[in-house]
Motif scaffolding. Structure first.
Motif, short mmCIF file in Angstrom:
data_model
loop_
_atom_site.label_atom_id
_atom_site.label_comp_id
_atom_site.label_asym_id
_atom_site.label_seq_id
_atom_site.Cartn_x
_atom_site.Cartn_y
_atom_site.Cartn_z
N GLN A 1 -83.30 6.98 1.55
CA GLN A 1 -83.04 6.14 2.72
C GLN A 1 -84.06 6.43 3.82
O GLN A 1 -84.57 5.51 4.44
CB GLN A 1 -81.64 6.39 3.26
N TRP B 1 -86.80 3.86 5.38
CA TRP B 1 -86.77 3.55 6.81
C TRP B 1 -88.11 3.85 7.46
O TRP B 1 -88.67 3.02 8.17
CB TRP B 1 -85.65 4.33 7.50
N ALA C 1 -80.69 5.61 12.88
CA ALA C 1 -81.29 4.82 11.80
C ALA C 1 -80.60 5.04 10.46
O ALA C 1 -80.44 4.10 9.68
CB ALA C 1 -82.78 5.16 11.67
N LEU C 2 -80.16 6.29 10.20
CA LEU C 2 -79.60 6.62 8.90
C LEU C 2 -78.07 6.69 8.90
O LEU C 2 -77.46 6.80 7.84
CB LEU C 2 -80.18 7.95 8.41
#
Length: 91
Positions: free
Chosen positions: A26, A30, A51-52
């Motif tokens: 991930q 990203w 973001a994660l």
């Protein structure tokens, strides 16, 4: 009882490894999607967490494994700000 605990530990280790691998994928996706100009700068952990969608304690090992460095910026008041610097790549 010992064999049971060892089995649970092996299963937990496997699950943690899979989670870390998934989080690493991930993160790489990203970071790779960011515009080139915004990639080579210091990042705060808050940016990664947003973001994660997870906590920094899970992201830190992934960053370290990918070669990121933890830094601190000290102020005159003795406080500091933590940030992460991406690995240096030769172009």
């Amino acid at each position: 009882m010992s064999a049971y605990i060892e089995n649970l530990q092996r299963r937990m280790d496997a699950a943690m490894s899979a989670t870390k691998s998934s989080l690493q994928q991930q993160f790489v996706a990203w970071y790779g999607a960011l515009p080139e100009v915004t990639r080579h700068r210091p990042f705060s952990m808050v940016e990664f967490e947003q973001a994660l969608g997870t906590q920094g304690k899970y992201i830190s090992p992934v960053l370290l494994e990918l070669g990121w460095q933890r830094k601190r910026r000290w102020s005159s008041r003795g406080q500091y700000h933590r940030y992460w610097v991406p690995p240096q790549h030769d172009h």
